[in-house]
Design an enzyme around this catalytic site. Sequence first.
Site, mmCIF file in Angstrom:
data_model
loop_
_atom_site.group_PDB
_atom_site.id
_atom_site.type_symbol
_atom_site.label_atom_id
_atom_site.label_comp_id
_atom_site.label_asym_id
_atom_site.label_seq_id
_atom_site.Cartn_x
_atom_site.Cartn_y
_atom_site.Cartn_z
ATOM 1 N N TYR A 149 48.572 42.012 21.307
ATOM 2 C CA TYR A 149 47.614 41.848 20.270
ATOM 3 C C TYR A 149 46.307 41.494 20.570
ATOM 4 C CZ TYR A 149 46.369 40.755 15.396
ATOM 5 O OH TYR A 149 45.762 40.563 14.199
ATOM 6 N N LEU B 152 44.397 33.409 9.949
ATOM 7 C CA LEU B 152 45.713 33.458 9.593
ATOM 8 C C LEU B 152 45.597 33.825 8.089
ATOM 9 C CD1 LEU B 152 48.598 33.594 10.168
ATOM 10 C CD2 LEU B 152 48.786 31.184 10.003
HETATM 11 N N1 LIG Z 1 46.835 38.571 7.913
HETATM 12 C C1 LIG Z 1 46.202 38.059 8.990
HETATM 13 O O1 LIG Z 1 46.597 36.707 9.151
HETATM 14 C C2 LIG Z 1 45.503 38.586 9.879
HETATM 15 C C3 LIG Z 1 44.776 37.921 10.895
HETATM 16 C C4 LIG Z 1 43.923 38.406 11.631
HETATM 17 C C5 LIG Z 1 43.809 39.657 11.916
HETATM 18 N N2 LIG Z 1 44.404 40.473 11.023
HETATM 19 C C6 LIG Z 1 44.164 41.976 11.051
HETATM 20 O O2 LIG Z 1 44.013 42.531 9.637
HETATM 21 C C7 LIG Z 1 44.463 43.760 9.686
HETATM 22 C C8 LIG Z 1 45.343 43.885 8.338
HETATM 23 O O3 LIG Z 1 46.524 42.868 8.341
HETATM 24 P P1 LIG Z 1 47.386 42.559 7.073
HETATM 25 O O4 LIG Z 1 47.897 41.207 7.247
HETATM 26 O O5 LIG Z 1 47.042 42.998 6.050
HETATM 27 O O6 LIG Z 1 48.435 43.617 7.573
HETATM 28 P P2 LIG Z 1 49.804 44.128 6.617
HETATM 29 O O7 LIG Z 1 50.936 44.377 7.586
HETATM 30 O O8 LIG Z 1 50.054 43.477 5.343
HETATM 31 O O9 LIG Z 1 49.205 45.775 6.239
HETATM 32 C C9 LIG Z 1 48.984 46.642 7.321
HETATM 33 C C10 LIG Z 1 49.044 48.059 6.899
HETATM 34 O O10 LIG Z 1 48.784 48.723 7.718
HETATM 35 C C11 LIG Z 1 49.487 49.991 7.764
HETATM 36 N N3 LIG Z 1 49.889 50.507 8.927
HETATM 37 C C12 LIG Z 1 50.605 50.050 9.878
HETATM 38 N N4 LIG Z 1 50.757 50.912 11.016
HETATM 39 C C13 LIG Z 1 50.332 52.106 10.682
HETATM 40 C C14 LIG Z 1 50.250 53.295 11.030
HETATM 41 N N5 LIG Z 1 50.785 53.742 12.215
HETATM 42 N N6 LIG Z 1 49.687 54.417 10.374
HETATM 43 C C15 LIG Z 1 49.150 54.065 9.191
HETATM 44 N N7 LIG Z 1 49.124 52.898 8.515
HETATM 45 C C16 LIG Z 1 49.679 51.859 9.238
HETATM 46 C C17 LIG Z 1 50.895 49.338 7.051
HETATM 47 O O11 LIG Z 1 51.620 50.478 6.290
HETATM 48 C C18 LIG Z 1 49.949 48.425 6.097
HETATM 49 O O12 LIG Z 1 49.980 49.079 4.986
HETATM 50 C C19 LIG Z 1 45.057 43.952 10.876
HETATM 51 O O13 LIG Z 1 44.564 44.844 11.728
HETATM 52 C C20 LIG Z 1 45.450 42.629 11.412
HETATM 53 O O14 LIG Z 1 45.493 42.858 12.914
HETATM 54 C C21 LIG Z 1 45.327 39.997 9.946
#
Ligand SMILES: NC(=O)c1ccc[n+]([C@@H]2O[C@H](COP(=O)([O-])OP(=O)(O)OC[C@H]3O[C@@H](n4cnc5c(N)ncnc54)[C@H](O)[C@@H]3O)[C@@H](O)[C@H]2O)c1
Length: 261
Positions: free
Chosen positions: A159, A191
């Site tokens: 990741y 987070l």
């Molecule tokens: N939430 C956190 O704590 C956090 C922290 C740091 C970075 N991020 C980054 O933020 C972004 C969003 O995270 P989140 O927590 O909202 O995630 P989440 O899992 O709630 O949502 C992710 C979305 O991406 C879609 N997705 C996944 N694989 C896919 C694919 N193959 N094709 C199309 N769509 C796809 C899923 O269907 C979902 O709707 C990510 O890139 C994550 O790495 C999140």
Amino acid sequence: MKTSEKAVSGRPRVALVTGAAQGLGQGFATRLAKDKFHVIALDRVACVDTLAAIEAAGGKATDLCVDLSDPKAISDGVAKTLSHFGAVDVLVNNAGLIPNVEFEKIDLAQWRALMAVNLEAPFLLCQSVIPTMKSNGYGRIINVASNTVGLKIAGFVHYVASKGGLIGMTRALASEYGGFGITANAVAPGLTRTHGMMDPARRGPGGVTTDQEIAHMKTLQAIPRGGEVDDLVGAVSFLASDDSAFITGQTLVVDGGLWRI
Ligand SMILES: NC(=O)c1ccc[n+]([C@@H]2O[C@H](COP(=O)([O-])OP(=O)(O)OC[C@H]3O[C@@H](n4cnc5c(N)ncnc54)[C@H](O)[C@@H]3O)[C@@H](O)[C@H]2O)c1
């Protein structure tokens, strides 16, 4: 008249947000619609709740079902968008997989599946939309990375590699396209309480629950509380706006003051 107004006269400004069905992507899509963009809400599943929220707020959005691990589906989806709307003015590469796996147990198939969504899809999407941005002399690319790139954290080697790659790609794109009115920046969330992160099946480093992780992070952050989707949307809104025209190649960390760069 500002550059963006010239670039989009006679058509709506278009923002494509990936992973828009839930979590951060849903927040970004909803905010950009409030900012008067026509939002293309891309996800592998239908963005039903996102479109309902946008329409209820008087905004405009189009659902685009694409599996980002399929390069042909990406190029078909972008081609459809470009032929219908004429351009993508803002691209938010948000979709990402966040699995926690001990490094020695990551197999090549898992590594590649993660890279396909977290790094290759942003590459393919940037390549598909940049030619039109170039000819319009205007574009905003916003890549959603992670503060884990700068932290001691277990179980996220693939990741962190993908998000470090995304930050590197952002910086290189900024150099390549700064002369064409195109900016490329990253946002690095800490987070954040989202659908994906609060999934009861999810476990963080060492098998801890997300609630336990949030409690721990709070003790390390300058601002001692958990991050929410609303904490992130302003950063993306700003980087998508005309006000950020002289900012490129940067990583804006939104994590309550944990990782400082
Ligand atoms: N939430 C956190 O704590 C956090 C922290 C740091 C970075 N991020 C980054 O933020 C972004 C969003 O995270 P989140 O927590 O909202 O995630 P989440 O899992 O709630 O949502 C992710 C979305 O991406 C879609 N997705 C996944 N694989 C896919 C694919 N193959 N094709 C199309 N769509 C796809 C899923 O269907 C979902 O709707 C990510 O890139 C994550 O790495 C999140």
